[in-house]
Design a protein around this motif. Structure first.
Motif, PDB file in Angstrom:
ATOM      1  N   GLU A  43       0.831  -1.211   0.000  1.00 31.11           N
ATOM      2  CA  GLU A  43       0.000   0.000   0.000  1.00 31.11           C
ATOM      3  C   GLU A  43       0.862   1.257   0.000  1.00 31.11           C
ATOM      4  O   GLU A  43       0.633   2.182  -0.790  1.00 31.11           O
ATOM      5  CB  GLU A  43      -0.933  -0.029   1.206  1.00 31.11           C
ATOM      6  CG  GLU A  43      -1.998  -1.101   1.102  1.00 31.11           C
ATOM      7  CD  GLU A  43      -2.771  -1.317   2.390  1.00 31.11           C
ATOM      8  OE1 GLU A  43      -3.871  -1.905   2.318  1.00 31.11           O
ATOM      9  OE2 GLU A  43      -2.279  -0.935   3.465  1.00 31.11           O
ATOM     10  N   THR A  46       2.576   1.765  -3.334  1.00 26.83           N
ATOM     11  CA  THR A  46       1.721   2.330  -4.379  1.00 26.83           C
ATOM     12  C   THR A  46       1.870   3.843  -4.421  1.00 26.83           C
ATOM     13  O   THR A  46       2.032   4.448  -5.493  1.00 26.83           O
ATOM     14  CB  THR A  46       0.254   1.959  -4.137  1.00 26.83           C
ATOM     15  OG1 THR A  46       0.091   0.546  -4.268  1.00 26.83           O
ATOM     16  CG2 THR A  46      -0.676   2.660  -5.123  1.00 26.83           C
ATOM     17  N   TYR A 106     -15.224  -5.729   3.500  1.00 29.16           N
ATOM     18  CA  TYR A 106     -14.848  -7.123   3.668  1.00 29.16           C
ATOM     19  C   TYR A 106     -15.804  -7.856   4.614  1.00 29.16           C
ATOM     20  O   TYR A 106     -15.582  -9.021   4.939  1.00 29.16           O
ATOM     21  CB  TYR A 106     -13.426  -7.218   4.199  1.00 29.16           C
ATOM     22  CG  TYR A 106     -12.431  -6.434   3.372  1.00 29.16           C
ATOM     23  CD1 TYR A 106     -12.137  -6.796   2.065  1.00 29.16           C
ATOM     24  CD2 TYR A 106     -11.807  -5.301   3.893  1.00 29.16           C
ATOM     25  CE1 TYR A 106     -11.238  -6.064   1.300  1.00 29.16           C
ATOM     26  CE2 TYR A 106     -10.908  -4.564   3.128  1.00 29.16           C
ATOM     27  CZ  TYR A 106     -10.632  -4.948   1.837  1.00 29.16           C
ATOM     28  OH  TYR A 106      -9.744  -4.214   1.073  1.00 29.16           O
ATOM     29  N   HIS A 188      -6.191   5.583   2.791  1.00 31.91           N
ATOM     30  CA  HIS A 188      -6.141   4.226   3.332  1.00 31.91           C
ATOM     31  C   HIS A 188      -7.469   3.812   3.966  1.00 31.91           C
ATOM     32  O   HIS A 188      -7.557   2.770   4.604  1.00 31.91           O
ATOM     33  CB  HIS A 188      -5.012   4.163   4.385  1.00 31.91           C
ATOM     34  CG  HIS A 188      -4.586   2.774   4.734  1.00 31.91           C
ATOM     35  ND1 HIS A 188      -4.754   2.224   5.983  1.00 31.91           N
ATOM     36  CD2 HIS A 188      -3.987   1.806   3.998  1.00 31.91           C
ATOM     37  CE1 HIS A 188      -4.277   0.997   6.020  1.00 31.91           C
ATOM     38  NE2 HIS A 188      -3.804   0.713   4.820  1.00 31.91           N
ATOM     39  N   HIS A 191     -12.045   1.249   2.492  1.00 34.23           N
ATOM     40  CA  HIS A 191     -12.850   0.069   2.814  1.00 34.23           C
ATOM     41  C   HIS A 191     -14.061   0.421   3.671  1.00 34.23           C
ATOM     42  O   HIS A 191     -14.864  -0.459   4.009  1.00 34.23           O
ATOM     43  CB  HIS A 191     -11.993  -0.955   3.556  1.00 34.23           C
ATOM     44  CG  HIS A 191     -11.431  -0.474   4.864  1.00 34.23           C
ATOM     45  ND1 HIS A 191     -10.789   0.751   4.996  1.00 34.23           N
ATOM     46  CD2 HIS A 191     -11.418  -1.035   6.111  1.00 34.23           C
ATOM     47  CE1 HIS A 191     -10.414   0.910   6.247  1.00 34.23           C
ATOM     48  NE2 HIS A 191     -10.777  -0.156   6.931  1.00 34.23           N
ATOM     49  N   GLU A 217      -9.369   5.337  -8.300  1.00 32.23           N
ATOM     50  CA  GLU A 217      -9.000   3.933  -8.478  1.00 32.23           C
ATOM     51  C   GLU A 217      -9.204   3.147  -7.186  1.00 32.23           C
ATOM     52  O   GLU A 217      -8.724   3.530  -6.129  1.00 32.23           O
ATOM     53  CB  GLU A 217      -7.535   3.832  -8.909  1.00 32.23           C
ATOM     54  CG  GLU A 217      -7.075   2.418  -9.227  1.00 32.23           C
ATOM     55  CD  GLU A 217      -5.648   2.355  -9.720  1.00 32.23           C
ATOM     56  OE1 GLU A 217      -4.988   1.312  -9.520  1.00 32.23           O
ATOM     57  OE2 GLU A 217      -5.179   3.347 -10.312  1.00 32.23           O
ATOM     58  N   GLY A 218      -9.962   2.054  -7.280  1.00 34.48           N
ATOM     59  CA  GLY A 218     -10.187   1.177  -6.139  1.00 34.48           C
ATOM     60  C   GLY A 218     -11.384   1.540  -5.280  1.00 34.48           C
ATOM     61  O   GLY A 218     -11.662   0.842  -4.298  1.00 34.48           O
ATOM     62  N   THR A 221     -13.804  -1.128  -3.749  1.00 30.39           N
ATOM     63  CA  THR A 221     -13.247  -2.481  -3.863  1.00 30.39           C
ATOM     64  C   THR A 221     -11.935  -2.675  -3.119  1.00 30.39           C
ATOM     65  O   THR A 221     -11.543  -3.809  -2.851  1.00 30.39           O
ATOM     66  CB  THR A 221     -13.011  -2.853  -5.342  1.00 30.39           C
ATOM     67  OG1 THR A 221     -12.072  -1.932  -5.920  1.00 30.39           O
ATOM     68  CG2 THR A 221     -14.317  -2.811  -6.131  1.00 30.39           C
ATOM     69  N   GLU A 222     -11.243  -1.578  -2.797  1.00 31.34           N
ATOM     70  CA  GLU A 222      -9.934  -1.679  -2.166  1.00 31.34           C
ATOM     71  C   GLU A 222      -9.859  -0.789  -0.915  1.00 31.34           C
ATOM     72  O   GLU A 222     -10.540   0.225  -0.829  1.00 31.34           O
ATOM     73  CB  GLU A 222      -8.825  -1.235  -3.133  1.00 31.34           C
ATOM     74  CG  GLU A 222      -8.760  -2.029  -4.420  1.00 31.34           C
ATOM     75  CD  GLU A 222      -8.281  -3.452  -4.224  1.00 31.34           C
ATOM     76  OE1 GLU A 222      -7.644  -3.713  -3.166  1.00 31.34           O
ATOM     77  OE2 GLU A 222      -8.529  -4.288  -5.100  1.00 31.34           O
ATOM     78  N   LYS A 223      -9.010  -1.191   0.025  1.00 28.37           N
ATOM     79  CA  LYS A 223      -8.782  -0.365   1.201  1.00 28.37           C
ATOM     80  C   LYS A 223      -8.012   0.901   0.838  1.00 28.37           C
ATOM     81  O   LYS A 223      -8.340   1.995   1.286  1.00 28.37           O
ATOM     82  CB  LYS A 223      -8.026  -1.143   2.271  1.00 28.37           C
ATOM     83  CG  LYS A 223      -7.839  -0.385   3.579  1.00 28.37           C
ATOM     84  CD  LYS A 223      -7.261  -1.271   4.673  1.00 28.37           C
ATOM     85  CE  LYS A 223      -7.220  -0.517   5.997  1.00 28.37           C
ATOM     86  NZ  LYS A 223      -6.727  -1.366   7.103  1.00 28.37           N
ATOM     87  N   ILE A 225      -7.247   3.601  -1.802  1.00 26.43           N
ATOM     88  CA  ILE A 225      -7.749   4.179  -3.043  1.00 26.43           C
ATOM     89  C   ILE A 225      -6.806   5.273  -3.508  1.00 26.43           C
ATOM     90  O   ILE A 225      -6.085   5.874  -2.700  1.00 26.43           O
ATOM     91  CB  ILE A 225      -9.183   4.726  -2.874  1.00 26.43           C
ATOM     92  CG1 ILE A 225      -9.258   5.735  -1.734  1.00 26.43           C
ATOM     93  CG2 ILE A 225     -10.159   3.583  -2.629  1.00 26.43           C
ATOM     94  CD1 ILE A 225     -10.630   6.337  -1.553  1.00 26.43           C
TER      95      ILE A 225
END
Length: 230
Positions: A43, A46, A106, A188, A191, A217-218, A221-223, A225
């Motif tokens: 993370e 990224t 999740y 971060h 989620h 982006e994300g 769907t992602e923690k 972004i």
């Protein structure tokens, strides 16, 4: 060595030599081993890889630093590309709130309590000094509503890990307009349903941030972004 670190070393788009990348990764691994971090290694990478490949102008900010593990890593990056870094945190943990986050994407229950993720200012600074590059950091202690007002520098990147949707709102409305072209904002807290609802709102972007909603982006769907400033 973890796969994400090997990919970082082998990424030819990163504006560092192989020896510099290997040295940075070894320092990151030392940080992982010695400071309690709430992020996954990939993370933070990224965010760091975006700054090393896009090369945007401006300083770097982190909002929400906990014990300074992420701060230490970002400070090493900042030193390598000769940028100033600002670290914003209350150093009192989370503020009082009435947010009900229920379950994250999740399916796990989410509860944030006042004072959670608190870390002493001196300990956090000491961690960054020992494992990162404290000399290029400015630590700004206090609640965001009290400390963001005097900050107006152009931003290369902003890394946000603040948990509460109202804190995310404060960070995005402050930092996104300051991002330079090609600058990156990573959050971060992607989620959390309340954060997703906020960042997916055209009304929030148009009436509070002052722009059209960017591609995120994300989101949902992602923690972690990511938004790249066009």
């Amino acid at each position: 060595m973890k796969e994400c670190y090997l990919k970082f070393i082998n990424n030819e788009k990163i504006v560092l030599t192989d020896d510099e990348k290997k040295s940075m990764v070894n320092k990151f691994i030392t940080i992982d081993e010695n400071i309690e971090c709430v992020h996954k290694e990939e993370e933070l990478l990224t965010f760091i890889e975006c700054l090393l490949t896009n090369k945007p102008e401006g300083v770097i900010v982190e909002a929400g630093c906990y014990k300074g593990g992420g701060s230490a890593k970002i400070s090493l990056l900042s030193e390598a590309i000769n940028k100033k870094m600002y670290v914003f945190d209350s150093f009192e943990g989370l503020p009082e709130h009435n947010e009900n986050h229920e379950k994250n994407i999740y399916g796990k229950d989410v509860t944030f309590v006042k004072g959670e993720y608190s870390s002493a200012y001196d300990q956090t600074v000491s961690n960054v000094k020992k494992y990162g590059s404290e000399k290029i950091c400015t630590f700004v202690k206090g609640w965001f509503k009290d400390t963001f007002g005097d900050f107006h520098e152009p931003l290369a990147g902003a890394y946000i890990d603040v948990d509460l949707v109202e804190s995310v709102r404060e960070c995005v409305t402050k930092f996104y307009p300051l991002l330079s072209k090609g600058g990156v904002l990573c959050c971060h807290d992607g989620h959390l349903p309340l954060v997703i609802e906020l960042l997916d709102s055209n009304d929030f972007w148009e009436n509070q941030v002052g722009c059209s909603k960017p591609f995120i982006e994300g989101l949902g769907t992602e923690k972690l972004i990511k938004i790249i400033k066009e």
